[in-house]
Design an enzyme around this catalytic site. Structure first.
Site, mmCIF file in Angstrom:
data_model
loop_
_atom_site.group_PDB
_atom_site.id
_atom_site.type_symbol
_atom_site.label_atom_id
_atom_site.label_comp_id
_atom_site.label_asym_id
_atom_site.label_seq_id
_atom_site.Cartn_x
_atom_site.Cartn_y
_atom_site.Cartn_z
ATOM 1 N N GLU A 62 -1.216 0.026 -5.435
ATOM 2 C CA GLU A 62 -0.073 -0.117 -4.532
ATOM 3 C C GLU A 62 0.648 -1.419 -4.835
ATOM 4 O O GLU A 62 0.053 -2.488 -4.790
ATOM 5 C CB GLU A 62 -0.540 -0.120 -3.071
ATOM 6 N N ARG A 92 3.125 -8.040 -4.486
ATOM 7 C CA ARG A 92 1.684 -8.169 -4.512
ATOM 8 C C ARG A 92 1.132 -6.819 -4.944
ATOM 9 O O ARG A 92 1.678 -5.786 -4.566
ATOM 10 C CB ARG A 92 1.182 -8.507 -3.108
ATOM 11 N N TYR A 143 -9.919 -10.124 -1.711
ATOM 12 C CA TYR A 143 -8.601 -10.126 -1.099
ATOM 13 C C TYR A 143 -8.068 -11.546 -1.078
ATOM 14 O O TYR A 143 -8.786 -12.496 -0.803
ATOM 15 C CB TYR A 143 -8.672 -9.601 0.338
ATOM 16 N N TYR A 180 -15.680 -0.626 2.437
ATOM 17 C CA TYR A 180 -14.346 -0.506 3.003
ATOM 18 C C TYR A 180 -13.437 0.301 2.095
ATOM 19 O O TYR A 180 -12.690 1.164 2.529
ATOM 20 C CB TYR A 180 -13.744 -1.898 3.225
ATOM 21 N N LYS A 181 -13.513 0.023 0.806
ATOM 22 C CA LYS A 181 -12.678 0.749 -0.135
ATOM 23 C C LYS A 181 -13.196 2.173 -0.356
ATOM 24 O O LYS A 181 -12.527 2.974 -1.007
ATOM 25 C CB LYS A 181 -12.592 -0.019 -1.461
ATOM 26 N N HIS A 204 -4.514 -4.789 10.577
ATOM 27 C CA HIS A 204 -5.486 -5.060 9.531
ATOM 28 C C HIS A 204 -6.896 -5.217 10.059
ATOM 29 O O HIS A 204 -7.766 -5.653 9.345
ATOM 30 C CB HIS A 204 -5.084 -6.319 8.759
ATOM 31 N N ASN A 243 -2.086 -4.244 -4.899
ATOM 32 C CA ASN A 243 -3.350 -3.916 -4.251
ATOM 33 C C ASN A 243 -3.912 -2.667 -4.923
ATOM 34 O O ASN A 243 -3.194 -1.933 -5.575
ATOM 35 C CB ASN A 243 -3.088 -3.661 -2.758
#
Lengths: 336, 326, 183
Positions: free
Chosen positions: A265, A221, A31, A316-317, A191, A223
């Site tokens: 995204e 950006r 990130y 997390y993903k 977040h 993602n």
């Protein structure tokens, strides 16, 4: 148009416009505040994306908007506007309608006369006159009106007590979060569960970036994640979890890796000219491993990035458990 | 970010020492929009008594949505009294003269969630608050203005009267304003935010009165364009890599570095915008920050400074030194 | 006073929306800059401890204008706060003593009424009870729960994970189906 017969179908449609999230030379992903100026076309191994702020999705536009409108009609809580945010919503509406009319003049028109506007969207059949600031002149609030015209999820953040707060949103294609629950929170609060994001100071750098964003400058950006759904379904909101929660376990059990979706995204940050609110609008794209496998450069890069990702980020993903077999499948030569 | 090329399209010198300047694109047409409370940074060329080019920030007073003109009101500050000369230059401009500027920026917008707005202005500090009033009028927000100016020297009085329905009668006496302010600070419903703009001493007074009345920091907002000069400070020395040079009293680190040939990105030159932030090395003896940009944590870390306003603080042995890492 | 927010260690980022005082009992200090103070004592749990917190605050506020309400439960506390805020003016501060669950609910009412974070303080005597909002059916479930526990939703009976994520607007914890991936 006729196409020569190929064992592997030629690239066409959405794949050629896909905002591939990794630069050519990228082999590992973390990130970061990887923002870049918007409205800059970016070539990819399969085509090009990014000339405009809004990607209508060409042949997918009608179906996407029908789905968007269905969700909004069924669940009004997908739109949340905190008190005081209506001017910012008008600001958002005007900014986007003007941009759309310039970007897609063959299907969209906006005429202006002082505070009076006339919007026509020939693709969806919208024909609406309205007066800036007059709620009664639109069939919905201004954010919802815009949300029924374009496929982007719409989020507005505003500075309050020195923090950026998410104070209005229309979200139908959320990735495992709830607009209804998160509205009113600071960026930092929203977040909270992302490993490394807050810890490495990235949220605060992103926040500084957004707080200093000048008016009339637009940044974006990209993602990504592997989607929690094994179909093109965009709405993997937390609300709908019971409906999609079993998708991935079933896909993993069946080792049906080709159906696995890369969810991309594209976020656009605009400081709106009238109120200074900042957009955090999100356009979601889906592509299956099956499609990615047809682009050799993508196939290899995605496998490398996914496998290299540290365990906490992979968890997390949501793909820590199955990334190895899925990427092994992706790397296998396409059989002729 | 590109500069805007503008021309002077109108001048109004009706109010003594306050010049209203209208700027437009040379061929007409729409200019970038701006939010209420925004300012325009004009490029002021060197010459006519100005040692170097300046970049001066002036609040925009007009309607910010899709404007075809930018309007500012500039108080003449006397260069003999220590002013850098930017406002004097504005007062020499003629209709048709070209002007370049950075696009509008904002650090003083109305709080959207506020249910009511109390605005307190002194002198030319009325300018950003007029654009606030315009916003509140357009969106039907509750707003109340207290405005102090010298008799006969009030700027933008017509706009103020129109936007406040004539109820905000200006004050010509500081004591009168103060007693009214004390009264009004005690009688604002929860949800009200306070905004003040004017000379630094005036804003300090407003803030201290608000604190006295129990206002928390989160409800108090200042426009920091100080009309007062910062303390000239003591001399100190600087190293950049192998090079060492001195920064004299009254000269900023930014100016000294420019004289040495370094191109330091900068914009407001007042410690507000954050453009000229420099990283500092461990040989630094101490930093007198003075900026309004860095967070308290940044300042405590002592490893960065804003070149336009920050200076070295002496160590125990009396040496004042900054080690700049470019 | 038993301790202040500033004395506790920095919090892991994991809890950015979960106030420190809702994870362990903490008492925040009074804000001496306030002009008028509403002190709400919610006696829904340990009455003695709650009274002690309030006594500490009242002593610190000696001489200031204070409105002290003793409330039997959260809804009475919210009503008392909303009532006080109708005529309140900027300069007002709110202090709430009681369980973390009550404090979160009263904080949410304060936020909805336009109070800023620096106008509210909390004295928490117990963090055992939490309210969980079901993201699937919107029902609220109140129970003795730790963060990351699982609880059956009082509305749709799904097993909800008590996520360490608290809404500022409602004071409730986010709950979502924990076993959605089990076919």
């Amino acid at each position: 148009m006729t196409v020569a017969a190929h064992a592997v179908r030629p690239l066409a449609g959405p794949t050629t416009r896909l905002p591939w999230p990794f630069p050519d030379d990228l082999e590992s992903f973390r990130y970061s505040v990887n923002v870049e100026p918007a409205r800059v076309p970016r070539p990819t191994a399969a085509g090009e994306w990014g000339a405009h702020i809004v990607d209508l999705g060409a042949e997918e536009y009608g179906a996407m908007m029908a789905e968007r409108r269905r969700i909004l009609d069924a669940d009004p809580h997908r739109v949340r506007i905190l008190p005081g945010m209506l001017p910012a919503c008008w600001d958002l509406l005007l900014y986007y309608l003007r941009d759309l009319a310039i970007s897609f003049p063959h299907i969209m028109e906006l005429t202006e006369d002082g505070d009076r506007f006339h919007w026509r969207n020939h693709a969806l059949g919208t024909d609406q006159s309205f007066v800036l600031g007059d709620a009664a002149s639109l069939p919905h609030d201004p954010m919802t009106f815009l949300g029924r015209e374009i496929p982007d999820d719409l989020l507005l953040v505003k500075e309050r007590d020195g923090r950026l707060c998410f104070d209005a949103g229309l979200v139908t294609f959320a990735a495992a979060w709830s607009v209804s629950f998160d509205v009113g929170m600071t960026m930092d609060e929203i977040h909270n569960p992302v490993p490394r994001l807050t810890r490495e100071g990235i949220t605060s750098r992103a926040e500084q970036f957004l707080r200093r964003l000048p008016a009339d400058q637009v940044y974006r950006r990209v993602n990504w994640t592997l989607s929690a759904s094994g179909s093109r379904k965009l709405d993997v909101s937390l609300e709908e979890l019971p409906a999609w929660g079993t998708d991935i376990p079933a896909l993993v059990r069946d080792e049906d890796w080709g159906r696995l979706q890369l969810r991309i995204e594209v976020e656009h940050f605009v400081r709106l000219p009238m109120t200074g609110a900042v957009t955090f609008n999100i356009r979601t794209h889906m592509t299956s491993l099956d499609e990615i496998r047809r682009v050799p450069a993508w196939r290899e890069q995605l496998a490398r990035v996914v496998l290299e990702l540290p365990e906490d980020l992979a968890t997390y993903k949501g793909f820590a458990d199955y990334r190895e077999p899925a990427m092994a499948w992706l790397r296998r030569e396409v059989s002729v | 970010m590109g500069r805007l090329r503008l021309v002077v399209a109108g001048i109004d010198d009706t109010v003594p020492a306050v010049r209203r300047l209208v700027l437009a694109a040379p061929q007409g047409g729409e200019l970038p929009s701006y939010t209420p409370g925004s300012h325009l940074v004009l490029d002021v060329p060197a010459g006519a008594g100005r040692e170097r080019a300046l970049a001066n920030a002036y609040s925009l007073v007009g309607e910010g949505l899709h404007p075809s003109r930018y309007e500012i009101a500039v108080l003449l500050c006397d260069p003999h009294g220590g002013a850098a000369g930017g406002s004097a230059w504005v007062h020499t401009l003629r209709t048709g003269d070209p002007v370049t500027a950075m696009p509008p920026r904002s650090s003083f917008a109305p709080v959207q969630a506020a249910t009511r707005h109390l605005l307190v202005a002194a002198g030319i500090g009325i300018t950003p608050l007029v654009s606030h009033l315009r916003f509140h009028a357009r969106w039907g927000r509750e707003a109340e203005l207290l405005y102090l100016h010298r008799a006969g020297r009030g700027a933008l009085l017509d706009e103020v009267a129109e936007l406040t329905g004539g109820v905000a009668s200006p004050f010509h006496d500081r004591a009168d304003l103060l007693s009214r302010l004390r009264e009004r600070l005690l009688d604002q419903p929860i949800g009200t935010h306070l905004y003040t703009c004017g000379p630094t001493g005036f804003m300090d007074l407003v803030v201290s009165e608000a604190q006295e009345a129990g206002w928390p920091a989160s409800r108090i907002h200042l426009e920091h364009f100080g009309l007062d000069d910062l303390d000239p400070g003591e001399p100190f020395d600087v190293t950049v890599g192998e090079r060492r040079f001195e920064v004299a009293s009254g000269v900023s680190l930014l100016e000294a570095m420019e004289q040495q040939g370094y191109a330091v990105p900068n914009l407001c030159r007042q410690g507000v915008c954050g453009e000229c932030r420099l990283d500092l090395g461990p040989a630094t003896t101490g930093v007198w920050h003075r900026d309004l940009y860095l967070t308290d944590d940044d300042k405590a870390a002592g490893d960065c400074a804003m070149a336009c306003v920050s200076r070295a603080l002496p160590a125990a042995d009396g040496r004042s030194h900054l080690e700049v890492s470019l | 006073m038993t301790g202040t927010a500033t004395e506790s260690a920095p919090h892991p980022p994991h809890y950015t929306s979960v106030p420190d005082w809702s994870r362990e009992p903490l008492v925040q200090p009074v804000d001496p800059l306030g002009r008028v103070h509403t002190v709400i004592e919610v006696v829904d749990g340990d009455r003695v401890a709650t009274r002690a917190v309030v006594a500490g605050w009242l002593a610190a506020l000696a001489g200031a204008q204070v409105r002290h309400h003793t409330c039997e439960d959260t809804s009475a506390a919210v009503a008392a706060l909303e009532d006080d805020l109708v005529a309140a003016r900027v300069g007002h501060r709110v202090l709430v003593a009681g369980s973390a669950d009550a404090c979160l609910a009263v904080r949410a009412a304060g936020v909805r009424a336009g109070l800023a974070d620096d106008e509210m303080g909390f004295g928490v005597v117990s963090v055992a009870t939490r309210t969980v909002w079901c993201v699937h059916c919107s029902a609220a479930t109140v129970a003795e729960l730790a963060l990351d526990d699982v609880v059956a939703c009082s509305g749709c009976t799904r097993n909800l994970l008590v996520y360490p994520h608290v809404s500022r607007r409602t004071g409730q914890h986010l709950g979502f189906m924990v076993d959605a991936e089990e076919a």
